[in-house]
Design a protein around this motif. Structure first.
Motif, PDB file in Angstrom:
ATOM      1  N   LEU A 110      45.798  39.196  44.270  1.00  0.00           N
ATOM      2  CA  LEU A 110      44.423  39.478  44.670  1.00  0.00           C
ATOM      3  C   LEU A 110      43.419  38.562  43.954  1.00  0.00           C
ATOM      4  CD1 LEU A 110      42.373  41.291  46.170  1.00  0.00           C
ATOM      5  CD2 LEU A 110      42.440  42.829  44.206  1.00  0.00           C
ATOM      6  N   CYS A 111      42.563  37.902  44.726  1.00  0.00           N
ATOM      7  CA  CYS A 111      41.505  37.048  44.165  1.00  0.00           C
ATOM      8  C   CYS A 111      40.774  37.807  43.062  1.00  0.00           C
ATOM      9  CB  CYS A 111      40.526  36.657  45.267  1.00  0.00           C
ATOM     10  SG  CYS A 111      38.932  36.043  44.648  1.00  0.00           S
ATOM     11  N   GLY A 112      40.647  37.190  41.889  1.00  0.00           N
ATOM     12  CA  GLY A 112      40.025  37.848  40.748  1.00  0.00           C
ATOM     13  C   GLY A 112      38.585  38.254  40.989  1.00  0.00           C
ATOM     14  N   ALA A 113      37.853  37.437  41.748  1.00  0.00           N
ATOM     15  CA  ALA A 113      36.449  37.781  42.021  1.00  0.00           C
ATOM     16  C   ALA A 113      36.383  39.107  42.773  1.00  0.00           C
ATOM     17  CB  ALA A 113      35.779  36.666  42.807  1.00  0.00           C
ATOM     18  N   ILE A 114      37.263  39.275  43.752  1.00  0.00           N
ATOM     19  CA  ILE A 114      37.320  40.545  44.497  1.00  0.00           C
ATOM     20  C   ILE A 114      37.724  41.674  43.564  1.00  0.00           C
ATOM     21  CG2 ILE A 114      38.508  41.839  46.288  1.00  0.00           C
ATOM     22  CD1 ILE A 114      39.046  39.357  47.789  1.00  0.00           C
ATOM     23  N   ASN A 115      38.708  41.412  42.742  1.00  0.00           N
ATOM     24  CA  ASN A 115      39.242  42.429  41.829  1.00  0.00           C
ATOM     25  C   ASN A 115      38.143  42.927  40.877  1.00  0.00           C
ATOM     26  OD1 ASN A 115      40.984  43.987  40.269  1.00  0.00           O
ATOM     27  ND2 ASN A 115      42.449  42.350  39.902  1.00  0.00           N
ATOM     28  N   GLY A 116      37.435  41.990  40.261  1.00  0.00           N
ATOM     29  CA  GLY A 116      36.386  42.356  39.311  1.00  0.00           C
ATOM     30  C   GLY A 116      35.229  43.076  39.974  1.00  0.00           C
ATOM     31  N   ALA A 117      34.787  42.555  41.135  1.00  0.00           N
ATOM     32  CA  ALA A 117      33.667  43.190  41.844  1.00  0.00           C
ATOM     33  C   ALA A 117      34.071  44.578  42.327  1.00  0.00           C
ATOM     34  CB  ALA A 117      33.227  42.317  43.020  1.00  0.00           C
ATOM     35  N   SER A 118      35.327  44.718  42.766  1.00  0.00           N
ATOM     36  CA  SER A 118      35.791  46.015  43.278  1.00  0.00           C
ATOM     37  C   SER A 118      35.874  47.049  42.164  1.00  0.00           C
ATOM     38  CB  SER A 118      37.159  45.866  43.951  1.00  0.00           C
ATOM     39  OG  SER A 118      37.059  45.000  45.065  1.00  0.00           O
ATOM     40  N   ALA A 119      36.264  46.616  40.975  1.00  0.00           N
ATOM     41  CA  ALA A 119      36.293  47.542  39.835  1.00  0.00           C
ATOM     42  C   ALA A 119      34.877  48.046  39.550  1.00  0.00           C
ATOM     43  CB  ALA A 119      36.872  46.848  38.599  1.00  0.00           C
ATOM     44  N   ALA A 120      33.906  47.125  39.616  1.00  0.00           N
ATOM     45  CA  ALA A 120      32.506  47.528  39.389  1.00  0.00           C
ATOM     46  C   ALA A 120      32.066  48.516  40.463  1.00  0.00           C
ATOM     47  CB  ALA A 120      31.605  46.302  39.377  1.00  0.00           C
ATOM     48  N   ILE A 121      32.464  48.251  41.711  1.00  0.00           N
ATOM     49  CA  ILE A 121      32.087  49.144  42.818  1.00  0.00           C
ATOM     50  C   ILE A 121      32.656  50.541  42.587  1.00  0.00           C
ATOM     51  CG2 ILE A 121      32.495  49.637  45.273  1.00  0.00           C
ATOM     52  CD1 ILE A 121      32.363  46.529  45.722  1.00  0.00           C
ATOM     53  N   SER A 122      33.916  50.604  42.203  1.00  0.00           N
ATOM     54  CA  SER A 122      34.498  51.942  42.083  1.00  0.00           C
ATOM     55  C   SER A 122      34.102  52.625  40.776  1.00  0.00           C
ATOM     56  CB  SER A 122      36.001  51.967  42.370  1.00  0.00           C
ATOM     57  OG  SER A 122      36.769  51.598  41.311  1.00  0.00           O
ATOM     58  N   LEU A 123      33.394  51.901  39.932  1.00  0.00           N
ATOM     59  CA  LEU A 123      32.807  52.523  38.742  1.00  0.00           C
ATOM     60  C   LEU A 123      31.534  53.278  39.110  1.00  0.00           C
ATOM     61  CD1 LEU A 123      33.272  52.562  35.633  1.00  0.00           C
ATOM     62  CD2 LEU A 123      31.787  50.558  35.488  1.00  0.00           C
ATOM     63  N   VAL A 124      30.822  52.821  40.157  1.00  0.00           N
ATOM     64  CA  VAL A 124      29.478  53.364  40.416  1.00  0.00           C
ATOM     65  C   VAL A 124      29.304  54.050  41.772  1.00  0.00           C
ATOM     66  CG1 VAL A 124      28.382  51.689  38.872  1.00  0.00           C
ATOM     67  CG2 VAL A 124      28.585  51.151  41.315  1.00  0.00           C
ATOM     68  N   SER A 125      30.312  54.001  42.645  1.00  0.00           N
ATOM     69  CA  SER A 125      30.108  54.637  43.951  1.00  0.00           C
ATOM     70  C   SER A 125      31.314  55.451  44.405  1.00  0.00           C
ATOM     71  CB  SER A 125      29.801  53.590  45.022  1.00  0.00           C
ATOM     72  OG  SER A 125      29.690  54.221  46.293  1.00  0.00           O
ATOM     73  N   LYS A 126      31.034  56.666  44.873  1.00  0.00           N
ATOM     74  CA  LYS A 126      32.098  57.500  45.457  1.00  0.00           C
ATOM     75  C   LYS A 126      32.588  56.906  46.766  1.00  0.00           C
ATOM     76  CE  LYS A 126      30.880  61.939  43.472  1.00  0.00           C
ATOM     77  NZ  LYS A 126      30.225  63.231  43.611  1.00  0.00           N
ATOM     78  N   ASN A 127      31.790  56.004  47.328  1.00  0.00           N
ATOM     79  CA  ASN A 127      32.086  55.383  48.612  1.00  0.00           C
ATOM     80  C   ASN A 127      32.919  54.108  48.440  1.00  0.00           C
ATOM     81  OD1 ASN A 127      31.760  55.518  51.336  1.00  0.00           O
ATOM     82  ND2 ASN A 127      29.672  54.687  51.371  1.00  0.00           N
ATOM     83  N   TYR A 128      33.608  54.013  47.305  1.00  0.00           N
ATOM     84  CA  TYR A 128      34.256  52.748  46.934  1.00  0.00           C
ATOM     85  C   TYR A 128      35.260  52.234  47.961  1.00  0.00           C
ATOM     86  CZ  TYR A 128      38.031  55.804  45.402  1.00  0.00           C
ATOM     87  OH  TYR A 128      39.027  56.747  45.378  1.00  0.00           O
ATOM     88  N   LYS A 129      35.980  53.134  48.616  1.00  0.00           N
ATOM     89  CA  LYS A 129      37.034  52.678  49.540  1.00  0.00           C
ATOM     90  C   LYS A 129      36.438  51.893  50.705  1.00  0.00           C
ATOM     91  CE  LYS A 129      41.344  55.193  49.597  1.00  0.00           C
ATOM     92  NZ  LYS A 129      42.140  56.272  50.207  1.00  0.00           N
ATOM     93  N   ALA A 130      35.420  52.463  51.328  1.00  0.00           N
ATOM     94  CA  ALA A 130      34.790  51.809  52.484  1.00  0.00           C
ATOM     95  C   ALA A 130      34.083  50.523  52.054  1.00  0.00           C
ATOM     96  CB  ALA A 130      33.803  52.759  53.150  1.00  0.00           C
ATOM     97  N   ILE A 131      33.442  50.561  50.896  1.00  0.00           N
ATOM     98  CA  ILE A 131      32.696  49.382  50.437  1.00  0.00           C
ATOM     99  C   ILE A 131      33.658  48.249  50.080  1.00  0.00           C
ATOM    100  CG2 ILE A 131      31.107  48.492  48.681  1.00  0.00           C
ATOM    101  CD1 ILE A 131      29.909  51.295  48.491  1.00  0.00           C
ATOM    102  N   VAL A 132      34.736  48.574  49.382  1.00  0.00           N
ATOM    103  CA  VAL A 132      35.714  47.545  49.000  1.00  0.00           C
ATOM    104  C   VAL A 132      36.408  46.985  50.241  1.00  0.00           C
ATOM    105  CG1 VAL A 132      37.916  47.172  47.812  1.00  0.00           C
ATOM    106  CG2 VAL A 132      36.054  48.349  46.628  1.00  0.00           C
TER     107      VAL A 132
END
Ligand code: HEC
Ligand code: HEC
Length: 278
Positions: A110-132
């Motif tokens: 997995l591209c690291g940029a996606i990995n890092g941004a996705s970790a940030a997303i799932s830290l702050v949003s319950k909607n992480y699955k759809a957003i990621v």
């Protein structure tokens, strides 16, 4: 170590050193008393505040120079929240994402940029699955580096003094969330070695571009206006009518995934697909 043993050791420790000194020593081991107290769960999701995508684009690029793609994209978002919000974000070591570099320790998954941004997303949003999911679809279909990223480099508007390259780099569409596919396609297409400073600079710009888009999605999520806009290709939709996570083994549901099937499977050349395939 049992509870009891632990308790005894700790009591002995306190008796030996005196309360205050022991308290400081325990703090020094990185166990803040507030987190150690019984029954206190860490906050989740953490309290996001809207960030400026253009600021984050520059911070993601800088973050790559400081600690590469995954840590870089994560630091652009979570580092900003540490500055703007403070606790609880300040309790998170940015280095938690250092492992993701080069698609996880250079494995090019997995591209690291996606990995890092996705970790940030799932830290702050319950909607992480759809957003990621939306972030990955956008990533696979978007030419990188973006025009905005190229302009920042050419005009020396990034936050670094010395550039790996300040040229406008030719863009390629990754087609895949895999570091391996994205890097290899771009390098071959434009004649750069995978160890070149141009390849590295492109990944720095991608780290900024991905963090910026993640923030656009998070801002919309906060406004209650987040809606997915990207679609799977007709081919992926087609293959997934039979090959997806599901219970019907005989229909083809012994596999799952959303990547472009033809990147690896190809009927014409029977590459990983038998010629008698339906
Ligand atoms: C990054 C490469 C890659 C992508 C993309 C990919 N696959 Fe695969 N797939 C593989 C590999 C490698 C195997 C394992 C093949 C093996 O060992 O037989 C596999 C196995 C499979 C199998 C089981 C094959 C068997 O031998 O029974 C199916 C079915 C399958 N993939 C379908 C898909 C579909 C549908 C998609 C798109 C949604 C897809 N794959 C995307 C690489 C990929
Ligand atoms: C109509 C349902 C259906 C669709 C659509 C479909 N498959 Fe399959 N696929 C199957 C079934 C069923 C098997 C198992 C066939 C067998 O065991 O002989 C299979 C087997 C496979 C295999 C294992 C190797 C082989 O040839 O047996 C691969 C790889 C594969 N499919 C990839 C794909 C890809 C890629 C697509 C889209 C281009 C796709 N399939 C579309 C039903 C489907």
């Amino acid at each position: 170590m049992t509870e009891e043993h632990n308790g005894l050791t700790r009591r002995g420790f306190l008796t030996g050193m005196g309360g205050l000194a022991a308290g400081i020593a325990v703090g020094g081991l990185g166990v803040p008393s507030s987190m150690a107290s019984a029954g206190q769960e860490p906050v989740w999701p953490m309290p996001y505040v809207k960030l400026d995508p253009e600021e984050v684009r520059k911070l993601g690029h800088l973050g790559y120079y400081e600690g590469e793609c995954c840590r870089g994209a994560f630091s652009a978002i979570v580092g900003s929240l540490q500055k703007k919000v403070g606790a609880p974000f300040t309790a998170i070591p940015i280095n938690i994402m250092a492992y993701g570099t080069g698609g996880v320790a250079g494995w090019c998954t997995l591209c690291g940029a996606i990995n890092g941004a996705s970790a940030a997303i799932s830290l702050v949003s319950k909607n992480y699955k759809a957003i990621v999911n939306e972030l990955l679809l956008w990533y696979t279909q978007t030419p990188f580096p973006s025009d905005k990223a190229n302009a920042l480099a050419v005009n020396h508007e990034y936050l670094v003094d010395k550039y790996k390259s300040d040229k406008a780099l030719p863009p390629s569409v990754p087609g895949s969330p895999l570091c391996h596919v994205n890097v290899s396609r771009w390098c071959k297409e434009h004649g750069y070695a995978s160890g070149s400073s141009e390849r590295s600079e492109r990944c720095a710009r991608i780290s900024g571009d991905v963090a910026a888009y993640a923030v656009e999605l998070l801002n919309a999520d906060m406004d209650g206006t987040f809606a997915p806009t990207h679609k799977f290709s007709a081919e992926v939709d087609g293959c997934r009518t039979c090959h997806k996570k599901g219970k019907d083994f005989d229909a083809g549901m012994w596999t799952r995934g959303k990547m472009e099937c033809s990147d690896c499977h190809d009927k014409a050349t029977a590459k990983l697909v038998g010629p008698d395939h339906p």
